[in-house]
Design a protein around this motif. Structure first.
Motif, PDB file in Angstrom:
ATOM      1  N   LYS A 136       0.853  -1.187   0.000  1.00  0.00           N
ATOM      2  CA  LYS A 136       0.000   0.000   0.000  1.00  0.00           C
ATOM      3  C   LYS A 136       0.890   1.238   0.000  1.00  0.00           C
ATOM      4  O   LYS A 136       1.895   1.278   0.702  1.00  0.00           O
ATOM      5  CB  LYS A 136      -0.888  -0.017   1.250  1.00  0.00           C
ATOM      6  N   LEU A 137       0.519   2.233  -0.792  1.00  0.00           N
ATOM      7  CA  LEU A 137       1.216   3.523  -0.816  1.00  0.00           C
ATOM      8  C   LEU A 137       0.216   4.623  -0.498  1.00  0.00           C
ATOM      9  O   LEU A 137      -0.895   4.627  -1.037  1.00  0.00           O
ATOM     10  CB  LEU A 137       1.808   3.795  -2.197  1.00  0.00           C
ATOM     11  N   THR A 138       0.605   5.546   0.362  1.00  0.00           N
ATOM     12  CA  THR A 138      -0.226   6.695   0.697  1.00  0.00           C
ATOM     13  C   THR A 138       0.643   7.938   0.551  1.00  0.00           C
ATOM     14  O   THR A 138       1.756   7.987   1.083  1.00  0.00           O
ATOM     15  CB  THR A 138      -0.736   6.606   2.153  1.00  0.00           C
ATOM     16  N   TYR A 139       0.128   8.929  -0.189  1.00  0.00           N
ATOM     17  CA  TYR A 139       0.885  10.166  -0.413  1.00  0.00           C
ATOM     18  C   TYR A 139       0.274  11.303   0.384  1.00  0.00           C
ATOM     19  O   TYR A 139      -0.947  11.429   0.462  1.00  0.00           O
ATOM     20  CB  TYR A 139       0.857  10.539  -1.901  1.00  0.00           C
ATOM     21  N   THR A 140       1.130  12.146   0.935  1.00  0.00           N
ATOM     22  CA  THR A 140       0.665  13.364   1.593  1.00  0.00           C
ATOM     23  C   THR A 140       0.120  14.295   0.520  1.00  0.00           C
ATOM     24  O   THR A 140       0.689  14.387  -0.570  1.00  0.00           O
ATOM     25  CB  THR A 140       1.835  14.022   2.354  1.00  0.00           C
ATOM     26  N   LYS A 141      -0.983  14.969   0.818  1.00  0.00           N
ATOM     27  CA  LYS A 141      -1.574  15.859  -0.184  1.00  0.00           C
ATOM     28  C   LYS A 141      -0.640  17.055  -0.428  1.00  0.00           C
ATOM     29  O   LYS A 141       0.140  17.445   0.451  1.00  0.00           O
ATOM     30  CB  LYS A 141      -2.968  16.300   0.232  1.00  0.00           C
ATOM     31  N   PRO A 142      -0.710  17.643  -1.632  1.00  0.00           N
ATOM     32  CA  PRO A 142       0.139  18.799  -1.949  1.00  0.00           C
ATOM     33  C   PRO A 142      -0.022  19.910  -0.912  1.00  0.00           C
ATOM     34  O   PRO A 142      -1.144  20.248  -0.522  1.00  0.00           O
ATOM     35  CB  PRO A 142      -0.365  19.233  -3.329  1.00  0.00           C
ATOM     36  N   GLN A 143       1.118  20.426  -0.450  1.00  0.00           N
ATOM     37  CA  GLN A 143       1.141  21.454   0.590  1.00  0.00           C
ATOM     38  C   GLN A 143       2.578  21.904   0.804  1.00  0.00           C
ATOM     39  O   GLN A 143       3.509  21.310   0.271  1.00  0.00           O
ATOM     40  CB  GLN A 143       0.581  20.889   1.892  1.00  0.00           C
ATOM     41  N   ALA A 144       2.742  22.932   1.618  1.00  0.00           N
ATOM     42  CA  ALA A 144       4.082  23.349   2.032  1.00  0.00           C
ATOM     43  C   ALA A 144       4.617  22.287   2.994  1.00  0.00           C
ATOM     44  O   ALA A 144       3.880  21.779   3.840  1.00  0.00           O
ATOM     45  CB  ALA A 144       4.023  24.703   2.714  1.00  0.00           C
ATOM     46  N   VAL A 145       5.889  21.904   2.815  1.00  0.00           N
ATOM     47  CA  VAL A 145       6.513  20.912   3.690  1.00  0.00           C
ATOM     48  C   VAL A 145       7.862  21.419   4.180  1.00  0.00           C
ATOM     49  O   VAL A 145       8.500  22.245   3.528  1.00  0.00           O
ATOM     50  CB  VAL A 145       6.713  19.542   2.986  1.00  0.00           C
ATOM     51  N   ASN A 146       8.248  20.907   5.313  1.00  0.00           N
ATOM     52  CA  ASN A 146       9.584  21.155   5.854  1.00  0.00           C
ATOM     53  C   ASN A 146      10.413  19.899   5.688  1.00  0.00           C
ATOM     54  O   ASN A 146       9.850  18.799   5.554  1.00  0.00           O
ATOM     55  CB  ASN A 146       9.514  21.529   7.343  1.00  0.00           C
ATOM     56  N   LYS A 147      11.706  20.039   5.702  1.00  0.00           N
ATOM     57  CA  LYS A 147      12.596  18.879   5.685  1.00  0.00           C
ATOM     58  C   LYS A 147      12.173  17.959   6.823  1.00  0.00           C
ATOM     59  O   LYS A 147      11.950  18.405   7.949  1.00  0.00           O
ATOM     60  CB  LYS A 147      14.040  19.334   5.880  1.00  0.00           C
ATOM     61  N   GLY A 148      12.004  16.680   6.518  1.00  0.00           N
ATOM     62  CA  GLY A 148      11.655  15.706   7.549  1.00  0.00           C
ATOM     63  C   GLY A 148      10.173  15.440   7.695  1.00  0.00           C
ATOM     64  O   GLY A 148       9.779  14.495   8.380  1.00  0.00           O
ATOM     65  N   ASP A 149       9.320  16.256   7.049  1.00  0.00           N
ATOM     66  CA  ASP A 149       7.877  15.976   7.078  1.00  0.00           C
ATOM     67  C   ASP A 149       7.597  14.710   6.262  1.00  0.00           C
ATOM     68  O   ASP A 149       8.196  14.502   5.208  1.00  0.00           O
ATOM     69  CB  ASP A 149       7.076  17.135   6.474  1.00  0.00           C
ATOM     70  N   VAL A 150       6.657  13.907   6.713  1.00  0.00           N
ATOM     71  CA  VAL A 150       6.295  12.684   5.997  1.00  0.00           C
ATOM     72  C   VAL A 150       5.610  13.059   4.681  1.00  0.00           C
ATOM     73  O   VAL A 150       4.670  13.869   4.670  1.00  0.00           O
ATOM     74  CB  VAL A 150       5.375  11.790   6.852  1.00  0.00           C
ATOM     75  N   ILE A 151       6.095  12.477   3.564  1.00  0.00           N
ATOM     76  CA  ILE A 151       5.488  12.740   2.252  1.00  0.00           C
ATOM     77  C   ILE A 151       4.898  11.481   1.621  1.00  0.00           C
ATOM     78  O   ILE A 151       4.011  11.572   0.786  1.00  0.00           O
ATOM     79  CB  ILE A 151       6.477  13.438   1.290  1.00  0.00           C
ATOM     80  N   ILE A 152       5.392  10.306   2.029  1.00  0.00           N
ATOM     81  CA  ILE A 152       4.868   9.035   1.535  1.00  0.00           C
ATOM     82  C   ILE A 152       4.878   8.042   2.699  1.00  0.00           C
ATOM     83  O   ILE A 152       5.846   8.006   3.469  1.00  0.00           O
ATOM     84  CB  ILE A 152       5.717   8.454   0.387  1.00  0.00           C
ATOM     85  N   LYS A 153       3.821   7.247   2.792  1.00  0.00           N
ATOM     86  CA  LYS A 153       3.805   6.115   3.727  1.00  0.00           C
ATOM     87  C   LYS A 153       3.593   4.866   2.897  1.00  0.00           C
ATOM     88  O   LYS A 153       2.881   4.899   1.882  1.00  0.00           O
ATOM     89  CB  LYS A 153       2.679   6.250   4.748  1.00  0.00           C
ATOM     90  N   TYR A 154       4.213   3.770   3.329  1.00  0.00           N
ATOM     91  CA  TYR A 154       4.014   2.511   2.600  1.00  0.00           C
ATOM     92  C   TYR A 154       4.002   1.331   3.551  1.00  0.00           C
ATOM     93  O   TYR A 154       4.578   1.381   4.633  1.00  0.00           O
ATOM     94  CB  TYR A 154       5.085   2.321   1.519  1.00  0.00           C
TER      95      TYR A 154
END
Length: 156
Positions: A136-154
């Motif tokens: 399973k892959l889950t992507y964080t919705k488009p937004q401002a991110v900081n280094k280290g913020d979760v962008i993908i979960k699997y």
């Protein structure tokens, strides 16, 4: 007794704007020819490892780095679009093949001003090259991110 499998995380390599891979203006990435993922439009010049694992590839032109997680997921960090044409100009790689890295370790310092002035786009795809290894892959919705913020979960 059943144990819930833990979702594993891929974090942003840089502060910036997270976008869908479908919005990257390069069909190699937007049509997922290389793999599945997201992209970040960077706001800072330092790019960090999005995962814990091993540096498996440092492209000779320094514009991309391949990483393999301990659970066998292959990650490609591709800095900018068509930046292979810069032949290494504007990239200062801080790791070498075989290095063990943790999420958040510095990989590359990129001169994004120089890259932009040379006419290249900054979208930086973070790609899972072997997505068939993930249940399973889950992507964080488009937004401002900081280094280290979760962008993908699997799930492996």
């Amino acid at each position: 007794m059943f144990f819930k499998k833990k979702e594993l995380e891929i974090v942003s390599p840089v502060k910036g704007k997270l976008i869908s891979i479908k919005d990257v203006p390069d069909i190699t990435f937007s049509e997922e020819m290389v793999g599945k993922g997201v992209a970040v439009i960077p706001e800072e010049n330092e790019l960090y490892s999005p995962v814990c694992g091993t540096v498996t590839t440092v492209f000779p032109t320094s514009h991309a780095i391949g990483l393999t997680t301990k659970d066998g997921i292959d990650i490609l960090l591709h800095i900018g679009l068509d930046t292979v044409n810069l032949k290494g100009e504007g990239f200062d790689v801080k790791v070498k093949e075989g290095d063990e890295v943790k999420a958040g370790d510095l990989l590359v310092v990129a001169d994004f001003e120089k890259i932009k002035l040379a006419g290249y786009r900054l979208e930086t795809p973070v790609i899972i090259c072997n997505p068939e290894q993930c249940k399973k892959l889950t992507y964080t919705k488009p937004q401002a991110v900081n280094k280290g913020d979760v962008i993908i979960k699997y799930l492996k």
